[in-house]
Write an enzyme that holds these catalytic residues in place. Structure first.
Site, mmCIF file in Angstrom:
data_model
loop_
_atom_site.group_PDB
_atom_site.id
_atom_site.type_symbol
_atom_site.label_atom_id
_atom_site.label_comp_id
_atom_site.label_asym_id
_atom_site.label_seq_id
_atom_site.Cartn_x
_atom_site.Cartn_y
_atom_site.Cartn_z
ATOM 1 N N LYS A 9 6.514 7.504 -7.547
ATOM 2 C CA LYS A 9 6.037 8.880 -7.514
ATOM 3 C C LYS A 9 6.344 9.539 -6.164
ATOM 4 O O LYS A 9 6.256 8.875 -5.134
ATOM 5 C CB LYS A 9 4.502 8.843 -7.702
ATOM 6 C CG LYS A 9 3.963 9.819 -8.733
ATOM 7 C CD LYS A 9 2.512 9.512 -9.026
ATOM 8 C CE LYS A 9 1.648 10.721 -8.782
ATOM 9 N NZ LYS A 9 0.273 10.557 -9.248
ATOM 10 N N LYS A 15 2.923 11.949 -0.514
ATOM 11 C CA LYS A 15 2.737 12.288 0.897
ATOM 12 C C LYS A 15 2.715 11.060 1.769
ATOM 13 O O LYS A 15 3.014 11.118 2.944
ATOM 14 C CB LYS A 15 1.381 12.982 1.086
ATOM 15 C CG LYS A 15 1.323 14.372 0.611
ATOM 16 C CD LYS A 15 0.248 15.153 1.337
ATOM 17 C CE LYS A 15 0.684 15.594 2.708
ATOM 18 N NZ LYS A 15 1.769 16.546 2.717
ATOM 19 N N LYS A 19 -7.140 0.669 -4.136
ATOM 20 C CA LYS A 19 -7.304 1.163 -2.763
ATOM 21 C C LYS A 19 -7.862 0.081 -1.846
ATOM 22 O O LYS A 19 -7.519 0.019 -0.670
ATOM 23 C CB LYS A 19 -8.222 2.388 -2.736
ATOM 24 C CG LYS A 19 -7.557 3.660 -3.241
ATOM 25 C CD LYS A 19 -8.411 4.883 -2.917
ATOM 26 C CE LYS A 19 -7.769 6.150 -3.444
ATOM 27 N NZ LYS A 19 -8.618 7.327 -3.232
#
Ligand code: TRP
Length: 352
Positions: free
Chosen positions: A214, A217, A131
């Site tokens: 994957k 969103k 991240k």
């Protein structure tokens, strides 16, 4: 011996074998309306676990703000996530559904855990590295201690089982390390070991545009995912346009090797019709994608339409939804507060 406060045993209820049910805790970030990937990968498994566990489900808004969130959007996304969970079958009456930020015990225990966890442990967390990327100097301190808060979420309830995707496995190992060090430092057996229930790759839904990524969103293309509130036409169009290859569907599961897009669509069909790849291919093997995509679209629409309708109904009445969450908050606090108060006493804090 585990120290279990009496409230823990009575709140847990009894399983069919008359033993106290294992307590489950899991959390999901308020990222708005979830995708079909979230549903098949996590939420549907949560619903099934409710049959024989004492479950605590949490929308983790404290975790969400480790990366900046627009306040109005956070509030909307939080309600949308809570409503969708209920629409999918999360039961806020027999189990507990609540918002993390509303139960103070989470941040109280997280602070103690910040002082138990070692910097070296946090430095090994791969999700932080992913991240933060190159940007390690400029991410929030909250993002760094994110796993300590996650450990607090679980241990504040003395939960023993935690269903998560495999990307969270390392965080659960850390939660066990923290519990073990706490118990060791204070000479107690207070926090139990937790057992990860890893939701396997079988449930992993991939992007409709790229079978190697994957369904997410955060993908730039809305065509890559099915959102749980997409209408029937949108779902059909997305599935019709989904990437495939020129070969017909194979007749056996082995024939899906090296064909990630075909494998993904067959996997979605299998998951929604409670069968496996072989079962789907017995029906559609040898056919082109045209007929299969039509059948898949019909199936997805049939399964998602009632969820979308129920989500819409719940969101149309925010006061009632907030009342459901408020009751969840009270019940969550009633379990977590005495456990965290005992942790504070063990640390040496004076009682108020
Ligand atoms: N970190 C988890 C995720 O992103 C969400 C989460 C927060 C969680 N607290 C938790 C999951 C406690 C399980 C238990 O998926």
């Amino acid at each position: 011996m585990l120290f279990l406060p009496a409230a823990h045993l009575t709140a847990a209820g009894l399983a069919a074998n008359n033993r106290p049910m294992q307590r489950i805790f899991s959390g999901i970030q308020p990222s708005g309306i979830p995708t079909l990937g979230n549903y098949l990968g996590a939420i549907r498994n949560w619903v099934a676990l409710q049959d024989d566990h004492d479950c605590i489900w949490c929308v983790v808004d404290l975790h969400a703000i480790t990366q900046f969130q627009e306040p109005a959007l956070l509030a909307t996304a939080t309600r949308e996530m809570a409503a969708t969970l209920i629409a999918c079958g999360i039961d806020p009456v027999r189990h507990v559904l609540f918002l993390q930020s509303r139960v103070r015990a989470h941040t109280q225990l997280a602070w103690i855990f910040n002082c138990v966890a070692r910097l070296g442990w946090l430095n090994r967390m791969t999700q932080f590295k992913d991240k933060a990327g190159e940007n390690t100097e400029n991410v929030s301190a909250g993002l760094y201690v994110y796993p300590n808060l996650m450990a607090a979420d679980i241990h504040a309830y003395h939960a023993t089982r935690v269903p998560v995707g495999d990307d969270q496995k390392q965080h659960l190992e850390l939660a066990n390390d923290i519990a073990q060090k706490f118990n060791h430092d204070f000479g107690v057996e207070f926090f139990p070991r937790i057992e990860p229930l890893i939701l396997g790759p079988a449930a992993r839904v991939m992007s409709l545009r790229d079978g190697s990524r994957k369904m997410s969103k955060s993908d730039a293309s809305d065509q890559s995912r099915i959102n749980l509130n997409d209408d029937a036409d949108t779902i059909s169009l997305k599935i019709r346009r989904a990437k495939t290859d020129p070969q017909p569907l194979p007749s056996e599961a082995e024939g899906l090797v090296g064909r990630p897009e075909a494998r993904n669509l067959v996997g979605i069909y299998a998951a929604l019709s409670d069968t496996d790849h072989a079962g789907v291919l017995r029906q559609f093997g040898g056919q082109g994608f045209g007929a299969f995509k039509q059948a898949l679209a019909d199936l997805v629409v049939a399964k998602l339409a009632p969820i979308a309708a129920e989500t819409t109904r719940l969101l149309a009445d925010p006061a009632s939804l907030d009342a459901i969450l408020h009751r969840g908050t009270e019940r969550a606090a009633a379990i977590a507060d005495p456990i965290v108060a005992e942790a504070e006493r063990l640390v040496g804090f004076l009682s108020p």
